[in-house]
Design a protein around this motif. Structure first.
Motif, PDB file in Angstrom:
ATOM      1  N   GLY A  11       0.813  -1.217   0.000  1.00  0.00           N
ATOM      2  CA  GLY A  11       0.000   0.000   0.000  1.00  0.00           C
ATOM      3  C   GLY A  11       0.843   1.261   0.000  1.00  0.00           C
ATOM      4  O   GLY A  11       0.579   2.200  -0.768  1.00  0.00           O
ATOM      5  N   LEU A  12       1.867   1.280   0.846  1.00  0.00           N
ATOM      6  CA  LEU A  12       2.748   2.454   0.903  1.00  0.00           C
ATOM      7  C   LEU A  12       3.512   2.635  -0.404  1.00  0.00           C
ATOM      8  O   LEU A  12       3.711   3.763  -0.875  1.00  0.00           O
ATOM      9  CB  LEU A  12       3.718   2.312   2.073  1.00  0.00           C
ATOM     10  N   SER A  13       3.949   1.522  -0.988  1.00  0.00           N
ATOM     11  CA  SER A  13       4.662   1.601  -2.270  1.00  0.00           C
ATOM     12  C   SER A  13       3.766   2.176  -3.357  1.00  0.00           C
ATOM     13  O   SER A  13       4.186   3.056  -4.124  1.00  0.00           O
ATOM     14  CB  SER A  13       5.153   0.211  -2.693  1.00  0.00           C
ATOM     15  N   LEU A  14       2.524   1.683  -3.437  1.00  0.00           N
ATOM     16  CA  LEU A  14       1.590   2.162  -4.456  1.00  0.00           C
ATOM     17  C   LEU A  14       1.257   3.634  -4.267  1.00  0.00           C
ATOM     18  O   LEU A  14       1.183   4.394  -5.241  1.00  0.00           O
ATOM     19  CB  LEU A  14       0.311   1.319  -4.427  1.00  0.00           C
ATOM     20  N   LEU A  15       1.065   4.057  -3.017  1.00  0.00           N
ATOM     21  CA  LEU A  15       0.790   5.470  -2.747  1.00  0.00           C
ATOM     22  C   LEU A  15       1.972   6.345  -3.146  1.00  0.00           C
ATOM     23  O   LEU A  15       1.800   7.417  -3.737  1.00  0.00           O
ATOM     24  CB  LEU A  15       0.478   5.666  -1.256  1.00  0.00           C
ATOM     25  N   THR A  16       3.174   5.875  -2.820  1.00  0.00           N
ATOM     26  CA  THR A  16       4.385   6.623  -3.171  1.00  0.00           C
ATOM     27  C   THR A  16       4.537   6.728  -4.679  1.00  0.00           C
ATOM     28  O   THR A  16       4.849   7.803  -5.217  1.00  0.00           O
ATOM     29  CB  THR A  16       5.629   5.932  -2.568  1.00  0.00           C
ATOM     30  N   ILE A  17       4.320   5.614  -5.374  1.00  0.00           N
ATOM     31  CA  ILE A  17       4.442   5.601  -6.832  1.00  0.00           C
ATOM     32  C   ILE A  17       3.394   6.498  -7.473  1.00  0.00           C
ATOM     33  O   ILE A  17       3.711   7.316  -8.353  1.00  0.00           O
ATOM     34  CB  ILE A  17       4.313   4.156  -7.364  1.00  0.00           C
ATOM     35  N   ALA A  18       2.144   6.376  -7.036  1.00  0.00           N
ATOM     36  CA  ALA A  18       1.054   7.156  -7.626  1.00  0.00           C
ATOM     37  C   ALA A  18       1.248   8.651  -7.406  1.00  0.00           C
ATOM     38  O   ALA A  18       1.153   9.454  -8.350  1.00  0.00           O
ATOM     39  CB  ALA A  18      -0.282   6.706  -7.039  1.00  0.00           C
ATOM     40  N   GLY A  19       1.543   9.037  -6.163  1.00  0.00           N
ATOM     41  CA  GLY A  19       1.695  10.461  -5.848  1.00  0.00           C
ATOM     42  C   GLY A  19       2.827  11.118  -6.611  1.00  0.00           C
ATOM     43  O   GLY A  19       2.654  12.196  -7.194  1.00  0.00           O
ATOM     44  N   ASN A  20       3.963  10.467  -6.628  1.00  0.00           N
ATOM     45  CA  ASN A  20       5.125  11.062  -7.298  1.00  0.00           C
ATOM     46  C   ASN A  20       5.017  10.989  -8.816  1.00  0.00           C
ATOM     47  O   ASN A  20       5.539  11.862  -9.523  1.00  0.00           O
ATOM     48  CB  ASN A  20       6.406  10.388  -6.806  1.00  0.00           C
ATOM     49  N   SER A  21       4.322   9.981  -9.335  1.00  0.00           N
ATOM     50  CA  SER A  21       4.084   9.912 -10.780  1.00  0.00           C
ATOM     51  C   SER A  21       3.226  11.081 -11.238  1.00  0.00           C
ATOM     52  O   SER A  21       3.464  11.657 -12.316  1.00  0.00           O
ATOM     53  CB  SER A  21       3.393   8.592 -11.139  1.00  0.00           C
ATOM     54  N   ILE A  22       2.234  11.436 -10.442  1.00  0.00           N
ATOM     55  CA  ILE A  22       1.373  12.585 -10.776  1.00  0.00           C
ATOM     56  C   ILE A  22       2.194  13.870 -10.824  1.00  0.00           C
ATOM     57  O   ILE A  22       2.040  14.691 -11.736  1.00  0.00           O
ATOM     58  CB  ILE A  22       0.224  12.705  -9.750  1.00  0.00           C
ATOM     59  N   VAL A  23       3.084  14.041  -9.850  1.00  0.00           N
ATOM     60  CA  VAL A  23       3.932  15.238  -9.812  1.00  0.00           C
ATOM     61  C   VAL A  23       4.823  15.303 -11.049  1.00  0.00           C
ATOM     62  O   VAL A  23       4.933  16.353 -11.704  1.00  0.00           O
ATOM     63  CB  VAL A  23       4.797  15.252  -8.530  1.00  0.00           C
ATOM     64  N   ILE A  24       5.456  14.185 -11.394  1.00  0.00           N
ATOM     65  CA  ILE A  24       6.366  14.146 -12.549  1.00  0.00           C
ATOM     66  C   ILE A  24       5.616  14.398 -13.851  1.00  0.00           C
ATOM     67  O   ILE A  24       6.057  15.181 -14.703  1.00  0.00           O
ATOM     68  CB  ILE A  24       7.113  12.802 -12.597  1.00  0.00           C
ATOM     69  N   LEU A  25       4.462  13.744 -14.021  1.00  0.00           N
ATOM     70  CA  LEU A  25       3.667  13.928 -15.239  1.00  0.00           C
ATOM     71  C   LEU A  25       3.173  15.370 -15.363  1.00  0.00           C
ATOM     72  O   LEU A  25       3.165  15.947 -16.458  1.00  0.00           O
ATOM     73  CB  LEU A  25       2.485  12.960 -15.251  1.00  0.00           C
ATOM     74  N   SER A  26       2.771  15.959 -14.240  1.00  0.00           N
ATOM     75  CA  SER A  26       2.329  17.353 -14.253  1.00  0.00           C
ATOM     76  C   SER A  26       3.454  18.274 -14.683  1.00  0.00           C
ATOM     77  O   SER A  26       3.255  19.195 -15.481  1.00  0.00           O
ATOM     78  CB  SER A  26       1.817  17.760 -12.861  1.00  0.00           C
TER      79      SER A  26
END
Length: 201
Positions: A11-26
């Motif tokens: 769960g923590l890995s998925l949250l970390t991946i999702a949150g930071n992926s959004i920042v990078i894509l933005s």
């Protein structure tokens, strides 16, 4: 239990991946936020994404197998090198953000004229280069420096940690000095903010 640890780690890995992926894509897709100071935010997101993609899943798996490593020496050293590099990049990027804020408050006009996109990219490049050189060299190379590998085949840890003096000097150099500098900079930020508020008030 192992099931809870596995779910928590995933769960923590998925949250970390999702949150930071959004920042990078933005940052990549939205030109308006591609300002010089936001390159530090993007760099921080990349380092944290690596932690979510590599460090956290493998560490969770390592714990769940009672710290029995089965992927071999190369992947052990690669995992540790990526993990330590990403963590130090994260620390150094936070330090750069702190310096950026301090300069923006204390010398705003001069600093904004100096802070070009090219210069910030140059700083970010070294923020990554230094940890890569430090950790890939020491983690992969320590067994050659001392002439033998002392990490058991079914374990995975940084071999130079067995050398207390080197480990201490390295941690002081890359962590504690950076931490003390950041505390000093934040003290300066709050001092300038307090003086500005007092003068305005």
């Amino acid at each position: 239990s192992s099931g809870f640890i596995g779910l928590l780690g995933a769960g923590l890995s998925l949250l970390t991946i999702a949150g930071n992926s959004i920042v990078i894509l933005s940052f990549i897709l939205e030109r308006s936020i591609r300002q010089p100071s936001n390159y530090f935010i993007a760099s921080l997101a990349v380092s944290d994404l690596l932690i979510g993609l590599v460090s956290m899943p493998l560490y969770t798996a390592y714990i769940l197998t009672a710290k029995k490593w089965s992927l071999g020496e190369f992947f052990c050293d690669l995992w540790l090198s990526v993990d330590y590099t990403a963590c130090l990049c994260s620390i150094y990027t936070v330090f750069c953000i702190t310096v950026d804020r301090f300069c923006s408050i204390s010398i705003p006009t001069k600093y904004r004229a100096w802070r070009t996109e090219r210069k910030v990219i140059f700083v970010v490049f070294f923020v990554w280069l230094i940890p890569i050189l430090v950790f890939f060299t020491t983690i992969f190379g320590w067994q050659y420096i001392i002439g033998k590998r002392t990490v058991p085949g079914d374990k995975c840890f940084v071999q130079y940690m067995e050398d207390a003096l080197f480990n201490c000097l390295l941690q002081v150099g890359y962590f504690w000095i950076t931490l003390v500098a950041m505390v000093g900079l934040y003290s300066g930020i709050y001092k300038v903010g307090w003086l500005t508020g007092w003068l305005v008030g």
